[in-house]
Design a protein around this motif. Structure first.
Motif, PDB file in Angstrom:
ATOM      1  N   GLU A   7      46.111  43.511  79.962  1.00  0.00           N
ATOM      2  CA  GLU A   7      45.295  43.819  78.784  1.00  0.00           C
ATOM      3  C   GLU A   7      46.175  43.213  77.840  1.00  0.00           C
ATOM      4  O   GLU A   7      47.507  43.701  77.520  1.00  0.00           O
ATOM      5  CB  GLU A   7      45.089  45.019  78.598  1.00  0.00           C
ATOM      6  CG  GLU A   7      44.203  45.371  77.355  1.00  0.00           C
ATOM      7  CD  GLU A   7      43.777  46.796  77.342  1.00  0.00           C
ATOM      8  OE1 GLU A   7      43.228  47.189  76.290  1.00  0.00           O
ATOM      9  OE2 GLU A   7      43.990  47.518  78.338  1.00  0.00           O
ATOM     10  N   LEU A  27      47.122  43.780  73.818  1.00  0.00           N
ATOM     11  CA  LEU A  27      46.967  44.876  72.660  1.00  0.00           C
ATOM     12  C   LEU A  27      47.113  44.374  71.279  1.00  0.00           C
ATOM     13  O   LEU A  27      47.948  43.256  71.066  1.00  0.00           O
ATOM     14  CB  LEU A  27      47.739  45.989  72.969  1.00  0.00           C
ATOM     15  CG  LEU A  27      47.653  46.743  74.486  1.00  0.00           C
ATOM     16  CD1 LEU A  27      48.601  48.028  74.764  1.00  0.00           C
ATOM     17  CD2 LEU A  27      46.327  47.549  74.362  1.00  0.00           C
ATOM     18  N   ARG A  83      49.606  45.472  78.072  1.00  0.00           N
ATOM     19  CA  ARG A  83      49.475  46.535  79.133  1.00  0.00           C
ATOM     20  C   ARG A  83      49.852  45.796  80.435  1.00  0.00           C
ATOM     21  O   ARG A  83      49.153  44.799  80.932  1.00  0.00           O
ATOM     22  CB  ARG A  83      48.355  47.171  79.155  1.00  0.00           C
ATOM     23  CG  ARG A  83      48.209  48.508  80.115  1.00  0.00           C
ATOM     24  CD  ARG A  83      46.844  49.242  79.963  1.00  0.00           C
ATOM     25  NE  ARG A  83      46.457  49.570  78.508  1.00  0.00           N
ATOM     26  CZ  ARG A  83      46.938  50.389  77.869  1.00  0.00           C
ATOM     27  NH1 ARG A  83      47.777  51.401  78.100  1.00  0.00           N
ATOM     28  NH2 ARG A  83      46.501  50.654  76.438  1.00  0.00           N
TER      29      ARG A  83
END
Length: 79
Positions: free
Chosen positions: A22, A24, A30
């Motif tokens: 992910e 961010l 992440r």
């Protein structure tokens, strides 16, 4: 699996590989390591030198913080 990189001798920063899961805000990502553990890592800044382009799904090598093993810094994209 946490491996010591020979270049990290004396710094105490364990080096691991993981997959970006992910993106961010503020250039943080992440990253999933060991198939279940997740770490928040940032891409290095440094006024534009050593620019590393990171995409979701990339395998990356990162250094974990010796004080907080849930945070790290992306060192390289493994291609």
């Amino acid at each position: 699996m946490i491996d010591k990189d020979p270049r990290d001798v004396g710094r105490g920063a364990p080096s691991v590989e993981g997959v970006v899961r992910e993106a961010l805000p503020y250039a943080q990502y992440r990253i999933e390591i060991d198939g279940q553990r997740q770490v928040v890592a940032h891409a290095p800044g440094g006024a534009g030198r050593n620019f590393i382009r990171v995409l979701i799904g990339d395998r990356v090598r990162l250094e974990l913080s010796p004080k907080d093993l849930t945070r790290g810094r992306i060192v390289a994209v493994v291609r």
